[in-house]
Design a protein around this motif. Structure first.
Motif, PDB file in Angstrom:
ATOM      1  N   ILE A  66     -64.186-132.543 -77.780  1.00 19.74           N
ATOM      2  CA  ILE A  66     -62.895-131.877 -77.665  1.00 19.74           C
ATOM      3  C   ILE A  66     -62.891-130.710 -78.651  1.00 19.74           C
ATOM      4  CG2 ILE A  66     -60.377-132.140 -77.918  1.00 19.74           C
ATOM      5  CD1 ILE A  66     -61.345-133.936 -75.730  1.00 19.74           C
ATOM      6  N   GLU A  67     -62.399-129.589 -78.197  1.00 17.49           N
ATOM      7  CA  GLU A  67     -62.330-128.402 -79.056  1.00 17.49           C
ATOM      8  C   GLU A  67     -63.704-128.082 -79.660  1.00 17.49           C
ATOM      9  OE1 GLU A  67     -59.234-129.780 -81.643  1.00 17.49           O
ATOM     10  OE2 GLU A  67     -57.670-129.290 -80.191  1.00 17.49           O
ATOM     11  N   GLU A  68     -64.728-128.242 -78.813  1.00 13.03           N
ATOM     12  CA  GLU A  68     -66.109-127.913 -79.145  1.00 13.03           C
ATOM     13  C   GLU A  68     -66.696-128.743 -80.288  1.00 13.03           C
ATOM     14  OE1 GLU A  68     -66.672-123.693 -79.511  1.00 13.03           O
ATOM     15  OE2 GLU A  68     -65.539-123.302 -77.673  1.00 13.03           O
ATOM     16  N   LYS A  69     -66.160-129.963 -80.499  1.00 13.66           N
ATOM     17  CA  LYS A  69     -66.769-130.858 -81.473  1.00 13.66           C
ATOM     18  C   LYS A  69     -66.613-132.304 -81.007  1.00 13.66           C
ATOM     19  CE  LYS A  69     -62.780-130.886 -84.552  1.00 13.66           C
ATOM     20  NZ  LYS A  69     -62.281-130.624 -85.876  1.00 13.66           N
ATOM     21  N   ILE A  70     -67.569-133.140 -81.411  1.00 13.56           N
ATOM     22  CA  ILE A  70     -67.533-134.557 -81.070  1.00 13.56           C
ATOM     23  C   ILE A  70     -66.463-135.231 -81.927  1.00 13.56           C
ATOM     24  CG2 ILE A  70     -68.833-136.722 -81.057  1.00 13.56           C
ATOM     25  CD1 ILE A  70     -69.829-134.707 -79.001  1.00 13.56           C
ATOM     26  N   GLN A  71     -65.561-135.952 -81.262  1.00 11.19           N
ATOM     27  CA  GLN A  71     -64.473-136.626 -81.963  1.00 11.19           C
ATOM     28  C   GLN A  71     -64.377-138.075 -81.503  1.00 11.19           C
ATOM     29  OE1 GLN A  71     -60.774-134.389 -82.268  1.00 11.19           O
ATOM     30  NE2 GLN A  71     -61.840-132.561 -81.541  1.00 11.19           N
ATOM     31  N   GLU A  72     -63.975-138.955 -82.410  1.00 14.01           N
ATOM     32  CA  GLU A  72     -63.813-140.367 -82.084  1.00 14.01           C
ATOM     33  C   GLU A  72     -62.396-140.638 -81.595  1.00 14.01           C
ATOM     34  OE1 GLU A  72     -64.952-142.445 -85.683  1.00 14.01           O
ATOM     35  OE2 GLU A  72     -66.920-142.821 -84.799  1.00 14.01           O
ATOM     36  N   PHE A  73     -62.322-141.459 -80.565  1.00  9.59           N
ATOM     37  CA  PHE A  73     -61.059-141.865 -79.974  1.00  9.59           C
ATOM     38  C   PHE A  73     -61.085-143.375 -79.775  1.00  9.59           C
ATOM     39  CE2 PHE A  73     -61.368-137.484 -78.821  1.00  9.59           C
ATOM     40  CZ  PHE A  73     -60.064-137.034 -78.759  1.00  9.59           C
ATOM     41  N   GLY A  74     -59.924-143.948 -79.629  1.00  4.38           N
ATOM     42  CA  GLY A  74     -59.817-145.313 -79.149  1.00  4.38           C
ATOM     43  C   GLY A  74     -59.661-145.250 -77.641  1.00  4.38           C
ATOM     44  N   GLY A 104     -55.858-146.957 -87.852  1.00  5.47           N
ATOM     45  CA  GLY A 104     -56.533-147.464 -89.047  1.00  5.47           C
ATOM     46  C   GLY A 104     -58.009-147.107 -89.082  1.00  5.47           C
ATOM     47  N   LYS A 105     -58.592-146.872 -87.931  1.00  4.43           N
ATOM     48  CA  LYS A 105     -59.998-146.458 -87.837  1.00  4.43           C
ATOM     49  C   LYS A 105     -60.127-144.938 -87.916  1.00  4.43           C
ATOM     50  CE  LYS A 105     -62.886-149.158 -86.867  1.00  4.43           C
ATOM     51  NZ  LYS A 105     -63.774-149.938 -87.739  1.00  4.43           N
ATOM     52  N   ASP A 106     -59.003-144.241 -88.064  1.00  2.00           N
ATOM     53  CA  ASP A 106     -58.959-142.774 -88.124  1.00  2.00           C
ATOM     54  C   ASP A 106     -59.423-142.098 -86.848  1.00  2.00           C
ATOM     55  OD1 ASP A 106     -57.853-142.629 -90.701  1.00  2.00           O
ATOM     56  OD2 ASP A 106     -59.827-142.850 -91.615  1.00  2.00           O
ATOM     57  N   TYR A 107     -59.160-142.735 -85.707  1.00  2.09           N
ATOM     58  CA  TYR A 107     -59.468-142.089 -84.437  1.00  2.09           C
ATOM     59  C   TYR A 107     -58.457-140.977 -84.187  1.00  2.09           C
ATOM     60  CZ  TYR A 107     -62.307-146.269 -83.490  1.00  2.09           C
ATOM     61  OH  TYR A 107     -63.221-147.282 -83.542  1.00  2.09           O
ATOM     62  N   ARG A 108     -58.881-139.964 -83.492  1.00  2.00           N
ATOM     63  CA  ARG A 108     -58.003-138.818 -83.204  1.00  2.00           C
ATOM     64  C   ARG A 108     -56.834-139.220 -82.313  1.00  2.00           C
ATOM     65  NH1 ARG A 108     -58.691-133.177 -80.689  1.00  2.00           N
ATOM     66  NH2 ARG A 108     -56.508-132.770 -80.259  1.00  2.00           N
ATOM     67  N   GLY A 109     -57.087-140.133 -81.399  1.00  4.18           N
ATOM     68  CA  GLY A 109     -56.057-140.559 -80.464  1.00  4.18           C
ATOM     69  C   GLY A 109     -56.579-141.673 -79.587  1.00  4.18           C
ATOM     70  N   SER A 110     -55.876-141.902 -78.494  1.00  2.54           N
ATOM     71  CA  SER A 110     -56.225-142.960 -77.562  1.00  2.54           C
ATOM     72  C   SER A 110     -56.310-142.371 -76.162  1.00  2.54           C
ATOM     73  CB  SER A 110     -55.150-144.054 -77.599  1.00  2.54           C
ATOM     74  OG  SER A 110     -55.401-145.050 -76.637  1.00  2.54           O
ATOM     75  N   ILE A 111     -57.259-142.865 -75.386  1.00  2.00           N
ATOM     76  CA  ILE A 111     -57.383-142.465 -73.987  1.00  2.00           C
ATOM     77  C   ILE A 111     -57.425-143.714 -73.123  1.00  2.00           C
ATOM     78  CG2 ILE A 111     -58.581-140.292 -74.470  1.00  2.00           C
ATOM     79  CD1 ILE A 111     -61.166-141.724 -73.513  1.00  2.00           C
TER      80      ILE A 111
END
Length: 148
Positions: A66-74, A104-111
């Motif tokens: 997302i936004e040209e970078k790898i991000q962690e999500f739930g 709590g895991k500092d994920y950017r969001g949920s999908i």
């Protein structure tokens, strides 16, 4: 009968109750679910009425570019409430609990990819937005806070 619904995360010994509750689940995969490091016991939230399992949600880590970078999500992979227990706020509470875990895991969001219109409406009520050009719904944690 005790009418209080107890919410908690997965614990050793819960598999039989979950598999009976969700009989179409692949039992072999489910019994080895934690072999995949993206799923943790805290990512499986359960609702019990007395000894009876009445609802559950599964959420695990995923990555997206997302936004040209790898991000962690739930990612919410399954949510279900017993038909006779619906419309009591159980799914909403389970989703809030899994969101708190994701935060709590500092994920950017949920999908998630809701499989029914009822699930889609629930998720939109919780703040999920449609992802343009897909069936996915997205919740950005920087825009909303939950309290359980």
């Amino acid at each position: 009968m005790h009418n209080t619904i107890i919410y908690r995360y997965w614990q050793l010994g819960d598999d039989d109750a979950i598999l009976a509750f969700r009989p179409n689940t692949n039992e072999d995969w489910f019994r080895h679910k934690f072999d995949d490091e993206d799923l943790e016991p805290e990512g499986i939230r359960l609702a019990f009425l007395g000894e009876r399992l009445v609802g559950h949600v599964m959420g695990e880590r995923t990555t997206l570019c997302i936004e040209e970078k790898i991000q962690e999500f739930g990612e919410v992979t399954d949510v279900f409430v017993a038909p006779d227990m619906r419309r009591r706020g159980i799914a909403t509470r389970l989703m809030q609990e899994v969101h708190t875990y994701f935060e709590g895991k500092d994920y950017r969001g949920s999908i998630l990819d809701p499989d029914t219109e009822v699930a889609r409406r629930l998720c939109q009520k919780l703040g999920y937005q449609e992802v343009t050009g897909s069936d996915l719904l997205f919740l950005d944690f920087s825009l909303i806070k939950f309290s359980v």
